[in-house]
Structures are given as C-alpha cells and as structure tokens.
Write a protein that holds these residues in place. Structure first.
Motif: not given
Length: 439
Positions: A62-63, A68, A71, A154, A158, A161-162, A173-175
C-alpha cells in the motif's frame, strides 16, 4: 408490451450498492495517478474489495505501490465501508433536509444488523459523531509519535490513515510489516488497540453507554458485549503470552515489557482489526488455532468489524449450556433470550461454516499451499480481519477472486447474502409436529 417493475428487497439493494462501490473503487485505483507501478485488474479489484469490506488483506504494498491519491482513495473506501454506505446516504439526506422513508430505514436496519427500525436515524447521528470525534482525537495523539519521526506532512497523513484504518477495523498500514516496528511502543499499542476495540464493540453499545452511563441500566446486548470483550481479550492475552513466551521468532528474544505489549496486541487484533506487531508466519500452530477462533467470532453487531459476531457466539454457548442443564429457556442476567435470536445465531454460524469449508476446499485445489495457511487466509477474509501467513500476494487469479468474494460475504454477513438470493415464503400452514432422533 408491459414490463413489471422489479422490486428489490433491502438485502438485494445492499448487495448491489456494495458491489457498485467496489467496482467504482476498482476504477479509481486503476487510474494512472493512483499507482506508481502498473497493476492488474484483479489486484486492483482485490485492493478495492479489501478496503471497502474493511479487511486489510493486500496483494500489493500500500505504501510503496500506491500514490498519495491512491492511498486517499483506499482511505475513503475504508471509511465508507466501515461506517456503511447507507449511513452516509442518510447523512446526505439529513444535510439536504429531506425525509427518510421507510425503504431507506429498512436498508439501514439491514446494513447495521438492527432488529427494528425504531431509533435508527438517532443511531446514525450518534455513529458519525462518535466515529469522527474518536478518529480526530486518535490522529492528534498519534501525531506526537509520527510527526517528529516523519515530518509534519507525512506524519499527519500517517496518523490520519492509521487512525481511520484502525477505528474501522481495516488493518491497512502504510508499512509492509504493518506495525511490527512498534511492537514495544506504548503509545502506538494503546491508541491503535483502543481504536479497533472501540470500533468493534458496536455503535449501539457506544450510544447506550453515552446516554445511560450506568452499567446496570444498559441493555442486555451492551452488557454481553462489554463483559464478553473484556473476558475474551484477557484470556487471549494470557494464552498468547504463555504459548509464545519462549518462541525465539516472536516473543522469545524480547524484554518482559515488550513481551506483554506483543501478547496484548496480538491477542486483541484477531477480533477483525488486521494489524500485527508480531510475525504471523512465525507463531506456533497452537497460537494460530486460537487466532482462527477469534477471527471467526469477530466483533460486535452494528460495528466496523466482521465475523459471526461475539453476541452470536455467546448465544450459541448459552444454548448449549441450557440444553445440558435440561432447561427449555435460555436466560442470563435475569433476562430470557428470545427463540428467534437463538435460531438466527445458529443459522449465521451454520451458513458461515459452510461457506468457509467450501472456500477452503476450492483453494486446496487451486493453490499449492499448506492447509493451515489456506484455512487461516479464508477465516481472516471471512472475519474481515486482514491477518495473513504471507500467501495473499502469491494466490492465483482464481484464489484472489475467491478471497475477494469471502471478504464481501464477511462484511455483508452470510444471512444478508442468503436473503438477497432466496425468496421469502409466507408460512400459512402449520403442520403437526413429530420428534426425530438427533445426536
């Protein structure tokens, strides 16, 4: 030539609306400005379905692979899917000053798993108030962790998003390693878990707590959800801690405080949250078996989570206990549970198990993967959990489509899908009864 107008039931309309938004999300994520790399239609459809059903299973990073814009589209799908399409439709109607008709109320009742349409609009107002307030507050708290770490822009994104992903029990998750890098971080562990526990307990319970603020005055459903959530989370944490304590691939090498944080997070996340701070593929099979049960049970009714629902599981346990005690009625906390609730719970569980077993059977034919990996993936998809043992991206096109369908089924609920396909029958004749041998 005259054509009769087709009258769709609330269940059928709900299925069609969900399908429409998944397809719309697929088209938006397929746009060149949504991805950094070319992406197949199946992977795009899978991602849109996973976001809309707030599951979190991912076939791409996803990340890394989404821009952007991409996402943000995923984030919108998560929010709409988590709070419900019909809930947003009602919000727009309220803002425009339009009247909410009976058909719309029935659709909302179906989408939120309510037993009646009474007070449904009041519940929708509460739903948005609680959701947005909690998400904004959590975003502000998470910013203390991620703004210093990643910078203002960022870090705030983040955090947003989370926060949205956790409250809606999405697990995105972004990670690529989810939240494994924060396995011993108290702030991230506490905020993220409180978000998905609050989102998973159900909006009816949150509204009940807000208006009554006295445990004794709460409805039976609210009491069962609160006590059930507390007990099952504590028991799961103790079991995970005991089973993984010496596992060198998970908790074994960590100091005691991080062992406790890791056990706590991994015990509560199978309740449809989807985040992980430990490597799922490295857990003992006994721990994975516990997680299978937790994922199947899921969260609460009228919540952002999936599964058969905790109250359904409790009703089945109470039914078994009453039968063993020779009782004809099921009672708890000086209340008698209606027979209709018992039959509904048994129907939900039976249909769910049949769908899961059918999907496992098909994937065992199409995918050269171990049985436990396939079973875990299917139950995770059905419970809209999003946890995986690492086989999601390696699935064949048939496997991805099947998992996408199971996520869709898990979000809508097996009864909703069954009602959308079946024709309701009026029972005008009562036949004589006769006993049959069972057991």
């Amino acid at each position: 030539m005259k054509f009769k107008s087709v009258q769709a039931s609330p269940s059928q309309l709900l299925v069609l609306v969900f399908l429409f938004f998944i397809l719309l999300g697929t088209l938006l994520l397929k746009l060149p400005l949504a991805t950094h790399v070319p992406m197949s239609w199946i992977d795009t459809l899978f991602t849109a379905a996973s976001a809309m059903t707030v599951t979190g299973l991912a076939v791409v990073d996803t990340g890394r692979d989404f821009t952007l814009f991409g996402q943000l589209m995923i984030l919108i799908l998560i929010q709409v899917g988590g709070l419900g399409i019909m809930s947003f439709a009602v919000l727009i109607f309220i803002m425009l000053g339009k009247k909410i008709g009976l058909k719309e109320r029935l659709l909302i009742q179906q989408s939120l798993n309510q037993t009646s349409i009474g007070g449904i609009i009041k519940l929708i107002r509460s739903l948005f108030f609680y959701s947005f307030s909690i998400e904004i507050l959590a975003m502000a708290i998470l910013a203390f962790q991620w703004v210093p770490e990643y910078g203002w822009n960022r870090g705030m994104f983040y955090s947003l998003f989370h926060s949205v992903s956790a409250f809606n029990n999405a697990g995105f998750s972004i990670w690529p390693d989810s939240l494994m890098r924060y396995e011993g971080n108290p702030l991230v562990n506490i905020v993220i878990t409180l978000l998905f526990i609050t989102g998973g307990i159900g909006f009816t319970v949150l509204s009940d707590i807000w208006h009554k603020r006295n445990f004794k005055q709460l409805s039976l459903h609210s009491k069962l959800m609160i006590w059930g959530t507390f007990i099952i989370n504590i028991m799961a944490m103790i079991i995970v801690f005991s089973l993984e304590y010496q596992n060198q691939m998970t908790l074994g090498t960590l100091p005691l405080d991080e062992k406790l944080w890791g056990s706590y997070f991994q015990a509560v996340t199978p309740r449809t949250a989807g985040f992980n701070t430990l490597d799922i593929g490295s857990l003992h099979e006994s721990t994975l078996t516990l997680m299978l049960l937790l994922m199947f049970v899921g969260a609460g009714s009228a919540s952002t989570g999936g599964g058969i629902k905790l109250t359904t599981f409790i009703v089945i346990l109470l039914s078994a206990a009453s039968f063993l005690k020779g009782k004809n009625r099921i009672s708890i906390a000086r209340k008698t549970i209606k027979d209709k609730a018992v039959i509904r719970s048994l129907a939900i569980s039976t249909i769910s198990i049949l769908f899961i077993l059918s999907a496992v059977f098909i994937l065992n034919i199409t995918e050269p993967k171990p049985f436990l990996h396939i079973l875990f993936e299917i139950v995770s998809a059905f419970g809209t959990v999003g946890l995986s043992m690492g086989i999601t991206a390696e699935l064949s096109p048939v496997g991805k489509l099947l998992i996408a369908f199971i996520m869709f089924l898990g979000k809508l609920g097996p009864l909703t899908l069954a009602f959308s396909l079946a024709r309701p029958e009026q029972e005008n004749i009562r036949y004589s009864s006769e006993d049959i041998l069972t057991g």
